[in-house]
Every structure is written in C-alpha cells, then in structure tokens.
Design a protein around this motif. Structure first.
Motif, PDB file in Angstrom:
ATOM      1  N   ALA A  20       0.836  -1.205   0.000  1.00  0.00           N
ATOM      2  CA  ALA A  20       0.000   0.000   0.000  1.00  0.00           C
ATOM      3  C   ALA A  20       0.871   1.254   0.000  1.00  0.00           C
ATOM      4  CB  ALA A  20      -0.937  -0.007   1.203  1.00  0.00           C
ATOM      5  N   THR A  21       1.901   1.241   0.805  1.00  0.00           N
ATOM      6  CA  THR A  21       2.803   2.392   0.867  1.00  0.00           C
ATOM      7  C   THR A  21       3.541   2.578  -0.460  1.00  0.00           C
ATOM      8  OG1 THR A  21       3.106   2.110   3.238  1.00  0.00           O
ATOM      9  CG2 THR A  21       4.792   3.368   2.070  1.00  0.00           C
ATOM     10  N   ALA A  22       4.049   1.488  -1.013  1.00  0.00           N
ATOM     11  CA  ALA A  22       4.818   1.570  -2.251  1.00  0.00           C
ATOM     12  C   ALA A  22       3.958   1.976  -3.445  1.00  0.00           C
ATOM     13  CB  ALA A  22       5.492   0.231  -2.535  1.00  0.00           C
ATOM     14  N   SER A  23       2.705   1.549  -3.446  1.00  0.00           N
ATOM     15  CA  SER A  23       1.841   1.800  -4.597  1.00  0.00           C
ATOM     16  C   SER A  23       0.932   3.013  -4.429  1.00  0.00           C
ATOM     17  CB  SER A  23       0.960   0.576  -4.853  1.00  0.00           C
ATOM     18  OG  SER A  23       0.069   0.366  -3.766  1.00  0.00           O
ATOM     19  N   GLU A  24       0.842   3.526  -3.213  1.00  0.00           N
ATOM     20  CA  GLU A  24      -0.085   4.611  -2.890  1.00  0.00           C
ATOM     21  C   GLU A  24      -1.534   4.196  -3.139  1.00  0.00           C
ATOM     22  OE1 GLU A  24       1.247   8.146  -4.902  1.00  0.00           O
ATOM     23  OE2 GLU A  24       3.048   8.286  -3.676  1.00  0.00           O
ATOM     24  N   VAL A  25      -1.809   2.903  -2.896  1.00  0.00           N
ATOM     25  CA  VAL A  25      -3.161   2.356  -2.984  1.00  0.00           C
ATOM     26  C   VAL A  25      -3.535   1.925  -1.570  1.00  0.00           C
ATOM     27  CG1 VAL A  25      -4.595   0.489  -3.924  1.00  0.00           C
ATOM     28  CG2 VAL A  25      -2.864   1.578  -5.368  1.00  0.00           C
ATOM     29  N   ASN A  26      -4.734   2.262  -1.157  1.00  0.00           N
ATOM     30  CA  ASN A  26      -5.214   1.936   0.182  1.00  0.00           C
ATOM     31  C   ASN A  26      -5.107   0.436   0.465  1.00  0.00           C
ATOM     32  OD1 ASN A  26      -7.690   1.004   1.872  1.00  0.00           O
ATOM     33  ND2 ASN A  26      -7.379   3.156   2.424  1.00  0.00           N
ATOM     34  N   ARG A  27      -4.622   0.089   1.655  1.00  0.00           N
ATOM     35  CA  ARG A  27      -4.450  -1.312   2.041  1.00  0.00           C
ATOM     36  C   ARG A  27      -5.750  -2.093   1.942  1.00  0.00           C
ATOM     37  NH1 ARG A  27      -5.800  -4.438   5.736  1.00  0.00           N
ATOM     38  NH2 ARG A  27      -6.634  -2.772   6.998  1.00  0.00           N
ATOM     39  N   GLN A  28      -6.844  -1.506   2.384  1.00  0.00           N
ATOM     40  CA  GLN A  28      -8.127  -2.205   2.335  1.00  0.00           C
ATOM     41  C   GLN A  28      -8.574  -2.420   0.892  1.00  0.00           C
ATOM     42  OE1 GLN A  28      -9.753  -3.590   5.046  1.00  0.00           O
ATOM     43  NE2 GLN A  28     -10.822  -4.627   3.377  1.00  0.00           N
ATOM     44  N   ALA A  29      -8.269  -1.480   0.021  1.00  0.00           N
ATOM     45  CA  ALA A  29      -8.596  -1.642  -1.398  1.00  0.00           C
ATOM     46  C   ALA A  29      -7.836  -2.827  -1.990  1.00  0.00           C
ATOM     47  CB  ALA A  29      -8.285  -0.365  -2.171  1.00  0.00           C
ATOM     48  N   ILE A  30      -6.579  -2.989  -1.584  1.00  0.00           N
ATOM     49  CA  ILE A  30      -5.782  -4.127  -2.057  1.00  0.00           C
ATOM     50  C   ILE A  30      -6.374  -5.422  -1.512  1.00  0.00           C
ATOM     51  CG2 ILE A  30      -3.511  -5.230  -2.019  1.00  0.00           C
ATOM     52  CD1 ILE A  30      -2.320  -2.363  -1.761  1.00  0.00           C
ATOM     53  N   ALA A  31      -6.723  -5.446  -0.237  1.00  0.00           N
ATOM     54  CA  ALA A  31      -7.310  -6.640   0.370  1.00  0.00           C
ATOM     55  C   ALA A  31      -8.623  -7.006  -0.320  1.00  0.00           C
ATOM     56  CB  ALA A  31      -7.532  -6.422   1.867  1.00  0.00           C
ATOM     57  N   ASP A  32      -9.449  -6.014  -0.622  1.00  0.00           N
ATOM     58  CA  ASP A  32     -10.721  -6.266  -1.309  1.00  0.00           C
ATOM     59  C   ASP A  32     -10.491  -6.820  -2.709  1.00  0.00           C
ATOM     60  OD1 ASP A  32     -12.146  -5.402   0.901  1.00  0.00           O
ATOM     61  OD2 ASP A  32     -12.563  -3.406   0.074  1.00  0.00           O
ATOM     62  N   LEU A  33      -9.504  -6.292  -3.399  1.00  0.00           N
ATOM     63  CA  LEU A  33      -9.171  -6.786  -4.731  1.00  0.00           C
ATOM     64  C   LEU A  33      -8.734  -8.250  -4.660  1.00  0.00           C
ATOM     65  CD1 LEU A  33      -6.893  -4.920  -7.216  1.00  0.00           C
ATOM     66  CD2 LEU A  33      -6.703  -7.341  -6.839  1.00  0.00           C
ATOM     67  N   LEU A  34      -7.856  -8.563  -3.721  1.00  0.00           N
ATOM     68  CA  LEU A  34      -7.357  -9.935  -3.594  1.00  0.00           C
ATOM     69  C   LEU A  34      -8.458 -10.918  -3.205  1.00  0.00           C
ATOM     70  CD1 LEU A  34      -3.979  -9.208  -1.787  1.00  0.00           C
ATOM     71  CD2 LEU A  34      -4.284  -9.998  -4.144  1.00  0.00           C
ATOM     72  N   GLY A  36     -11.546 -10.611  -4.154  1.00  0.00           N
ATOM     73  CA  GLY A  36     -12.558 -10.626  -5.192  1.00  0.00           C
ATOM     74  C   GLY A  36     -13.782  -9.787  -4.879  1.00  0.00           C
ATOM     75  N   ARG A  37     -13.665  -8.901  -3.906  1.00  0.00           N
ATOM     76  CA  ARG A  37     -14.786  -8.042  -3.534  1.00  0.00           C
ATOM     77  C   ARG A  37     -14.859  -6.756  -4.348  1.00  0.00           C
ATOM     78  NH1 ARG A  37     -13.105  -9.937   1.776  1.00  0.00           N
ATOM     79  NH2 ARG A  37     -11.760  -8.107   1.909  1.00  0.00           N
ATOM     80  N   SER A  38     -13.805  -6.449  -5.086  1.00  0.00           N
ATOM     81  CA  SER A  38     -13.806  -5.225  -5.897  1.00  0.00           C
ATOM     82  C   SER A  38     -12.903  -5.426  -7.106  1.00  0.00           C
ATOM     83  CB  SER A  38     -13.321  -4.034  -5.075  1.00  0.00           C
ATOM     84  OG  SER A  38     -11.946  -4.175  -4.771  1.00  0.00           O
ATOM     85  N   TRP A  39     -13.049  -4.526  -8.052  1.00  0.00           N
ATOM     86  CA  TRP A  39     -12.206  -4.528  -9.246  1.00  0.00           C
ATOM     87  C   TRP A  39     -11.613  -3.132  -9.380  1.00  0.00           C
ATOM     88  CZ3 TRP A  39      -9.853  -7.960 -11.963  1.00  0.00           C
ATOM     89  CH2 TRP A  39      -9.316  -7.628 -13.197  1.00  0.00           C
ATOM     90  N   PRO A  40     -10.298  -3.027  -9.486  1.00  0.00           N
ATOM     91  CA  PRO A  40      -9.662  -1.709  -9.526  1.00  0.00           C
ATOM     92  C   PRO A  40      -9.788  -1.039 -10.887  1.00  0.00           C
ATOM     93  CG  PRO A  40      -8.024  -3.396  -9.807  1.00  0.00           C
ATOM     94  CD  PRO A  40      -9.327  -4.112  -9.540  1.00  0.00           C
ATOM     95  N   ASP A  41      -9.626   0.274 -10.877  1.00  0.00           N
ATOM     96  CA  ASP A  41      -9.590   0.988 -12.153  1.00  0.00           C
ATOM     97  C   ASP A  41      -8.192   0.840 -12.763  1.00  0.00           C
ATOM     98  OD1 ASP A  41      -7.945   2.800 -10.756  1.00  0.00           O
ATOM     99  OD2 ASP A  41      -9.526   4.287 -10.544  1.00  0.00           O
ATOM    100  N   VAL A  42      -8.052   1.310 -13.969  1.00  0.00           N
ATOM    101  CA  VAL A  42      -6.799   1.152 -14.715  1.00  0.00           C
ATOM    102  C   VAL A  42      -5.628   1.813 -13.992  1.00  0.00           C
ATOM    103  CG1 VAL A  42      -5.629   1.740 -16.874  1.00  0.00           C
ATOM    104  CG2 VAL A  42      -7.966   0.909 -16.917  1.00  0.00           C
ATOM    105  N   ALA A  43      -5.840   2.981 -13.430  1.00  0.00           N
ATOM    106  CA  ALA A  43      -4.754   3.685 -12.731  1.00  0.00           C
ATOM    107  C   ALA A  43      -4.276   2.889 -11.521  1.00  0.00           C
ATOM    108  CB  ALA A  43      -5.220   5.075 -12.307  1.00  0.00           C
ATOM    109  N   THR A  44      -5.193   2.272 -10.811  1.00  0.00           N
ATOM    110  CA  THR A  44      -4.821   1.474  -9.639  1.00  0.00           C
ATOM    111  C   THR A  44      -4.017   0.247 -10.057  1.00  0.00           C
ATOM    112  OG1 THR A  44      -6.752   2.246  -8.419  1.00  0.00           O
ATOM    113  CG2 THR A  44      -5.727   0.206  -7.646  1.00  0.00           C
ATOM    114  N   VAL A  45      -4.441  -0.415 -11.124  1.00  0.00           N
ATOM    115  CA  VAL A  45      -3.693  -1.574 -11.627  1.00  0.00           C
ATOM    116  C   VAL A  45      -2.280  -1.142 -12.018  1.00  0.00           C
ATOM    117  CG1 VAL A  45      -3.560  -3.334 -13.432  1.00  0.00           C
ATOM    118  CG2 VAL A  45      -5.759  -2.785 -12.396  1.00  0.00           C
TER     119      VAL A  45
END
Length: 66
Positions: A20-34, A36-45
């Motif tokens: 999360a720190t390295a990517s500047e993506v929220n930790r919970q957003a990463i956990a949700d993606l992993l 299968g609870r959410s799908w990230p936008d192109v910028a997040t990927v």
C-alpha cells in the motif's frame, strides 16, 4: 489480475501495508481486490504493477505478459 498480484506479493514477501505504501493504494482496497470483492480501475492496476515490478494484466498465455 488478482492472481498475478497475489503471486507477486508472495514471491516478494510483501505485506499489504508495505505494498500500500509503495503503490499509494489503500491497504483495504488491495485486500478487497485480492478477495474478489472489488475490481480496480486502470490507474490502480498501473500503480500496483509498478510497485511489484511486473505487469498484472493477463496476457495471451495468462502469465501477466503483454
């Protein structure tokens, strides 16, 4: 995409907090993606891919290659 990210996290022994720190993506957003609870936008990927140093998009062989 989530499988490629999970494999990169395992291979590099990254914690979600560190990613999360390295990517500047929220930790919970990463956990949700992993989970299968959410799908990230192109910028997040793109941010996550840069942070783990590999493409996360499935390629023609399903290996993340472009």
């Amino acid at each position: 995409m989530a499988r490629h990210l999970a494999a990169a996290i395992d291979a590099q022994h990254l914690s979600l907090r560190r990613l999360a720190t390295a990517s500047e993506v929220n930790r919970q957003a990463i956990a949700d993606l992993l989970a299968g609870r959410s799908w990230p936008d192109v910028a997040t990927v793109a941010r996550l891919g840069r942070a783990v140093g590999k493409s996360l998009w499935p390629g023609p062989n399903g290996d993340g290659s472009v």
